[in-house]
Design an enzyme around this catalytic site. Sequence first.
Site, PDB file in Angstrom:
ATOM      1  N   CYS A  60       0.827  -1.199   0.000  1.00 14.63           N
ATOM      2  CA  CYS A  60       0.000   0.000   0.000  1.00 14.63           C
ATOM      3  C   CYS A  60       0.865   1.253   0.000  1.00 14.63           C
ATOM      4  O   CYS A  60       1.315   1.712   1.050  1.00 14.63           O
ATOM      5  CB  CYS A  60      -0.915  -0.001   1.219  1.00 14.63           C
ATOM      6  SG  CYS A  60      -1.880   1.517   1.354  1.00 14.63           S
TER       7      CYS A  60
ATOM      8  N   CYS B  12      -0.419   4.192   2.036  1.00  9.46           N
ATOM      9  CA  CYS B  12      -0.283   4.097   3.497  1.00  9.46           C
ATOM     10  C   CYS B  12       1.159   4.353   3.918  1.00  9.46           C
ATOM     11  O   CYS B  12       1.411   4.996   4.927  1.00  9.46           O
ATOM     12  CB  CYS B  12      -0.636   2.696   4.001  1.00  9.46           C
ATOM     13  SG  CYS B  12      -2.196   2.065   3.437  1.00  9.46           S
ATOM     14  N   ASP B  13       2.092   3.801   3.183  1.00 10.38           N
ATOM     15  CA  ASP B  13       3.455   3.689   3.687  1.00 10.38           C
ATOM     16  C   ASP B  13       4.489   4.527   2.933  1.00 10.38           C
ATOM     17  O   ASP B  13       5.626   4.626   3.364  1.00 10.38           O
ATOM     18  CB  ASP B  13       3.887   2.213   3.659  1.00 10.38           C
ATOM     19  CG  ASP B  13       2.913   1.328   4.433  1.00 10.38           C
ATOM     20  OD1 ASP B  13       2.258   1.855   5.342  1.00 10.38           O
ATOM     21  OD2 ASP B  13       2.811   0.135   4.119  1.00 10.38           O
TER      22      ASP B  13
END
Lengths: 110, 309
Positions: free
Chosen positions: B132, B135-136
Amino acid sequence: MSDNVKEITSVNFETEVLKSDTPVLVDFWAEWCGPCRAIGPVVDEIANDYNGKVSVGKLNVDNENQLAMQYGVRSIPALLVFNNGAVVNQIVGAVPKNRITDILNTVISS
Amino acid sequence: MNRKVIIIGSGPAGLTAALYTARANLNPLVFEGSQPGGQLTITTDVENYPGFPEGIMGPELMDKFRDQATRFGAECHFKHVTKVNFSEPPYKVWVADECYTAETIIIATGASAKMLGLESESELMGYGVSACATCDGYFFKDKKVIVVGGGDSAMEEAIYLTKFASEVLIVHRRDEFRASKIMVKRALNNLKIKVAWNTVLADILGTQKKGVHSVMLKDTQNDKTREEACDGVFMAIGHIPNTDLFVEALDADQAGYIFTKNGSTATNLDGVFACGDVQDNVYRQAVTAAGSGCMAAIDAEKYLENLHG
């Protein structure tokens, strides 16, 4: 956010987390992180359920980038469990509540 | 209490099924699973969901889906179903030791990012390996990252990661991408993006403490392996349906996608319906998932009407 959840910053990190008398669950999160929003209410519930036994804090990685880096956070939500000043367990990603409480129960009883 | 409807999954399909069954007074119970809101909660701007001409953030869109379903009485629980028994009605669904029963089940568990299956990949997931980028990616400011894959999601992740990373290397096993032309063009025109063609990821090197420091890349033309330094690895090699719980009870294709009868959401079991990505490996869009969620709700409602006369 529950009243039992503390905002953790670099200013209070030492007193609230490292020097805490009880184990501490710190939720590393950010506004822009979908899974963090999913797990937020669960962290609040845990803060109420474990009031007095485990302190619960939220650390916004946007504001506290240094602490996130220091603890090697590379993915959020990351839930780090501290006991006596050290990380004793961690969970990465949004997980069901019982995964978190299982870990907290082990830490409390140890 | 025996329910009329239990819905497993909370992406566009599950929550649309919840909205429609709630409005039909079927009092649906939704088990949201480990990713409430589904795959859209790990995206940023959704530009192709009709009705939002300016686009909308994925997580916000899914909050609206949930609000709309709960407004009409759907009960959404952040719980993960661990076991099912569909051998006879009422159908049983377990969340750890709690057992729930229902006359109809709507399966909307969607799909998850596929993994290569390397040991190092699962060990380092969340510690430098990610599925992701939104997200990261933030944690890879001025770092070098690898994206594995060649489809639209690989291009999207690579382009997104250039906002943070100093260099993005796309590792792809073939000599051309299967992504859409517009996405390939956007990726290849980006100065931070490089491509390793005919190359596969053989291993990821690093530790949970210190993260990833390099990867082993294998050239498929000459089988030569080389080490490439990097700080993060993003997997974008496609999706697998989340059907582990159901493979015994339900007919599915080889990849695990549940078979539904043509033009409906009915599975091989009466009263069990499937909608969204869990039964669709062709379209896989939020709007098609929502559409099939609506179909599942109407199919379940009709089934219950026939059952009770």
